[in-house]
Design a protein around this motif. Sequence first.
Motif: not given
Lengths: 395, 202
Positions: A43-47, A82, A85-86, A88-89, A92, A131, A378, A382, A385
Motif C-alpha cells: 500500500m502506498f504511503n507517503q511517509s 485501491s 491506485q496504489s 500508480l501512486e 508517480s 503520471v 512532493v 504540487t 499540479v
Amino acid sequence: MKLVGIVGSNAEFSYNRLLLNFIAKNFKKLIDVEVLDIKDVPMFNQSDDQTNSEVIQNLNKKIVEADGVIIATPEYNHSIPSALQSVLEWLSFKIHPLDGKPVMIVGASYDVQGSSRSQLHLRQVLDAPGVNAVVMPGNEFLLGEVYDAFDENENLKDAQTAQFLETCIKKFIRFINVVNVLQSPEGMKDLSDAEDLYATGAIDTTVEGIDMSADDWLEQAAEATQAVEGNTYVKLNRGLLTVNQLNYFLNSMPAELTYADSNNQFLYYNHHMEKEDMLAGRRPEQVGSPLAECHPERVFSSVSWVIQQLRSGKQDVVRTQVPTHGPDKFVVHSYQAVRDDNGNYLGINEYVQDIQPVIDWYLEQTGQQLTGGDVDAVSGATSKVDTVSGATAKA
Amino acid sequence: MKNFISILGSNSDYSTNRLLLQFIQKHFKDQANIEIFEIKNLPAFNKPEDRKAPHEVQELADKIREADGVIISSPEYNHSVPAALKSTLEWLSYTNQALIDKPVMLTGASYGKLGSSRAQSHLRQMLDAPELKARIMPSSEFLIGYSLQAFDDNGNLTDQRKIEALERIFNDFVHFVDITNQLVNANESHQKQAPSYSWEAK
Ligand SMILES: Cc1cc2nc3c(=O)[nH]c(=O)nc-3n(C[C@H](O)[C@H](O)[C@H](O)COP(=O)(O)O)c2cc1C
Ligand SMILES: Cc1cc2nc3c(=O)[nH]c(=O)nc-3n(C[C@H](O)[C@H](O)[C@H](O)COP(=O)(O)O)c2cc1C
C-alpha cells in the motif's frame, strides 16, 4: 512490438488477468505482451517510501523498457481498485516510468456497464501530471457481465467481442507509432530517414564485398584486409603497442566502448564480457552490422537524431541516462563524436558507464552528502499540479 | 449533541487533512463529539473469500454504525482518491456495508491550488455505488487548497472566510443528519426486506 499488460486486480482469481492472458495469447503475431501482476505491491504511503523495493523497481524497469502498456482494470465501487491506485501512486511519487508512455485501457467487471466508470477514473488518474501517460483516446474496450464471458479454454466466447478487441489492439499499435514520432527530439518529424542507418554507402575505410550482416564478418574482413593481430606491433600517436596489448588496454577501460563509423557501420566493441553481463549488451556476431540491425525500429528516429547532432557538429557528445538497471546503478550512455585532425566526422565512440561508484567515492572522499529527497518530490508534484489547475480553477 | 466519526483519508505521518479534522473537532466541540479514525493501520484490501472484515475494519464499522454521521476528509492523489482511502471503502463495501444510509459530509485538503476538488468528485461517485450507498450531503463542497500553508502554529485555519464556509456547511450537516435519519427510519420496514447489494451475487 514489446508491451506490458498490468493486471489491475490483486484478487487470487481475476477476470482481468484472464483478459490480458487472452490478449497475449491471441494476438501473438501482432504484439509481444508480458503480463505483470500487482499483488505484491505494498500500500502506498507517503511517509514510508518503498520505491526501491524489488517489486516496484521491477515494474518500473519493465514499463520503461516497453513500447507501450495495456492496463486491465476491474471496477470497485465505481472507481479503480485501491491496489491499482496504489501502484500508480508509487509510479508517480519518486519515479515516473509512465511519463510519455502510450497506454491502452481495457476492463472487465461484473456489471453490464463493465468498468465504464472505473475506466473514466483511470483516464483521469493517468492524465495527472505526476503520471503523465499518453492514453489512447476512444476505443473503449469494456467486458461487462464478465462471469459469463470466457469459455473453458479461457477464450472470449463471443466472436464479435474478440474481433472488436483485435481492432482496438491494431489501433493501439498505430497509436504507439504516432506517439513515438511525436516524442522524437525534433517534435513532429520522423527523422529515421535523415541517416543511412542501413549503411548502404561506403567510405574510404569500408571493407567492400563482404556481407555486413554475416556472423563472421570480422573473420572475412580481416582476411580481405590482411589485418594484423597478436604480437605484431602497431605504431600509435604516440606509442608502440602490440595488437594484444592494445586489446587488453581497451578492455581495461572503465566503460563499454563501441565504435561505429561515419557510414553507420558497427565496427568494434571492447569485447571481454558476455552480452548478459554488459550494461548495453552486444554479441560478437553483431560486429560489422549496419546500425539499423543493432536497434529496434522504434528508436531509428532517435538514433538518427543523435548521429545528426554529432555529424553536423551541433554537439560533440550526447548523453542519456538509462534508468532500467535498478537503484544502485546510474548508467550513462555517452555518444562522443570521433573526428580526424581536421575536425571531419569519422564516427561515434559510444561509451557506457555506471557512474554511481564514482559518485559514491567522491562523496566519501569529500565527506559530502546528496540532499533533495523527500520534500522535493512532493512539492515537485504540487508545482506541476499548479500549472494544470490554473486552467480548470473554480471560481 | 451529535456523535460523529471522522475518517482521515490520508495514511501519511504528517497530514494536513488530520490538521483539518482536528480543527473541526475543536471548533465544533459544543455541537458534536467527533472522533478521528486513522486508516493507516488497516490492512490493504484484498478480496477475502469469506467476506469477513479484519478486526480493525470491524472496529471502524462498529463506530460508523454507532455514530449519527460520518465526516470523511480526503487528500488528492493523481486527481483521485488515495489508495489507502479507496481500500478502506472497499473493505466496508465488501464486508459489513456499514456506510449504507449513513449521512456523510466530505472535506478535503491538498497541497495544490484546487484543494482536492477532483478527488472529492470521485469520492462522491464511489460513495454512491450500491455496496456503499451512503447518504452524501449535496451541494456542500469544502476544500482547502495549498494546505501546507493553511494552518497557523496552533492548528487553526488562518482564512476567516474558510472558517465561515465551514461553519455553514457543518450546521447544514447537523440538520442533514436529522433529516436523513428520519428518512431512513421511515423506510426501515422496506429496508429490512431488501437484501444488501452484492456485485458478485449473480
Ligand atoms: C469491493 C468491490 C467493489 C466492487 N464494485 C463494483 C462496481 O462498482 N461495479 C462492478 O461492475 N463490479 C464491482 N465489483 C465486482 C467486480 O467487477 C468483480 O469482483 C470482478 O471480478 C473484478 O475483476 P477481477 O476478476 O479482475 O478481480 C466489486 C467488487 C469488489 C470486491
Ligand atoms: C503520489 C501523489 C500524487 C499527488 N497528486 C496530487 C494531485 O493530483 N493534486 C493535488 O492537489 N495534490 C497531489 N499530491 C499532493 C497531496 O496533496 C499531498 O501529498 C498531501 O498528501 C495532502 O494530504 P495530507 O497532508 O492530508 O496527507 C500528490 C501527492 C502524492 C504523494
